[in-house]
Design an enzyme around this catalytic site. Sequence first.
Site, short mmCIF file in Angstrom:
data_model
loop_
_atom_site.label_atom_id
_atom_site.label_comp_id
_atom_site.label_asym_id
_atom_site.label_seq_id
_atom_site.Cartn_x
_atom_site.Cartn_y
_atom_site.Cartn_z
N ASP A 93 0.83 -1.20 0.00
CA ASP A 93 0.00 0.00 0.00
C ASP A 93 0.87 1.26 0.00
O ASP A 93 2.04 1.23 0.41
CB ASP A 93 -0.96 0.01 1.19
CG ASP A 93 -0.25 0.00 2.55
OD1 ASP A 93 0.76 -0.72 2.69
OD2 ASP A 93 -0.69 0.71 3.46
N GLU A 154 0.21 -1.13 5.92
CA GLU A 154 1.29 -0.58 6.76
C GLU A 154 1.18 0.92 6.91
O GLU A 154 1.48 1.47 7.97
CB GLU A 154 2.64 -0.95 6.15
CG GLU A 154 3.84 -0.69 7.08
CD GLU A 154 4.38 0.74 7.01
OE1 GLU A 154 5.12 1.14 7.91
OE2 GLU A 154 4.04 1.46 6.04
#
Length: 385
Positions: A93, A154
């Site tokens: 991400d 994350e």
Amino acid sequence: MMRFEGTDASMISPTWFDSQTILDGIRRWVEIETPTDAPAQVNRLVSLVADHYRDLPVALERVAGVDGCGDHLIARSAWGQDEPGILILSHLDTVHPMGFIERLPFKIEGDSAFGPGIYDMKGGAYIAHHAFRALCTAGDRSPLGITHMFTSDEEIGSPTSRALIEKEGRKAKYVLVTEPARDGGKIVTGRKGVGRFEVFITGVPAHAGTRPQDGRSAIRELANVIQTLEGMNDLKHGVTVNVGVVHGGTRPNVTPEEAHAEVDLRVPSFADAEEFVGRILGLTSKTEGVTVKVTGELNRPPYEKSNAGAALYEHARTLATEIGFELIDSHTGGGSDGNFTAAHTATLDGLGVDGKGAHTHYEQLYVSSLEPRARLLHRLYQTLR
């Protein structure tokens, strides 16, 4: 006891670590935009990464995303899974919103390659995969089993992957984190713990012009709270407290009944974490008739440099010297998934690409860092025991 294998490199075609070849692979990952809050996009990339493993000797496990996040992908080598091995942590991400690639398209200018998330951390995630592919293509089997975990959340604190990371981290002997290098290629052997808190203040509303004496201002009390929080900063010791978001009130002529703040805490050690989390959660009102409520916690524990982590770093430094570059370690205030493993497993972070501009409109990796950083990961796979 840690054991490290000898450092004679296995024979492998030099073209495996050609920078352009590696960059072509990274580009495919970068051109699929993956904001954390766009799980369908993250899953597109997860599917592509899984495809990259189909011809390799691995078992793939895809963990369905929850709570608005994308899936997580785990690739386990077909060997060495019956004993503690190497866990590689990468996230897919990015912080950049959808459409940002129009503002920051993939391009190469001199030694820099640009694109959303190319430095943090698609470049690092890809070179770790590429080094594993090189290992398998050469017919090698690393002394230890290798597990590569790709997570989807994350950048928002790993709320849906933390339990998985901690579970796999406790099973591993070593953890390698492919977050980007720091300050010209430095490795990371320590990170601050990160806490997030919300402050809710409730006062008494009143007409600010005709009955000010009846009011109890939530915003005034928030000012007291902010002063207290700001007073906790100790830059010399490495403790930072930041009030980053504030809201309050309804209209200029109304004594504000409610106020709210969001707070970020960074601490270098577990002792500091215990002290400052307690101090923040223990905040109370200085004004009669006004209540202060604080919620939150330490969402990433401090990553302190352990003896095992130091030995792992020294081994990596030796390998880097043989490859032809100097590997210097550093401590950083930013958190990563390595924070979740460092307390119990030898962890080395910042193994990704070198570059600059994480989270910005000029994010870039240095093309010259691709070959040496990929070679270092390859040699770590070959030599860790």
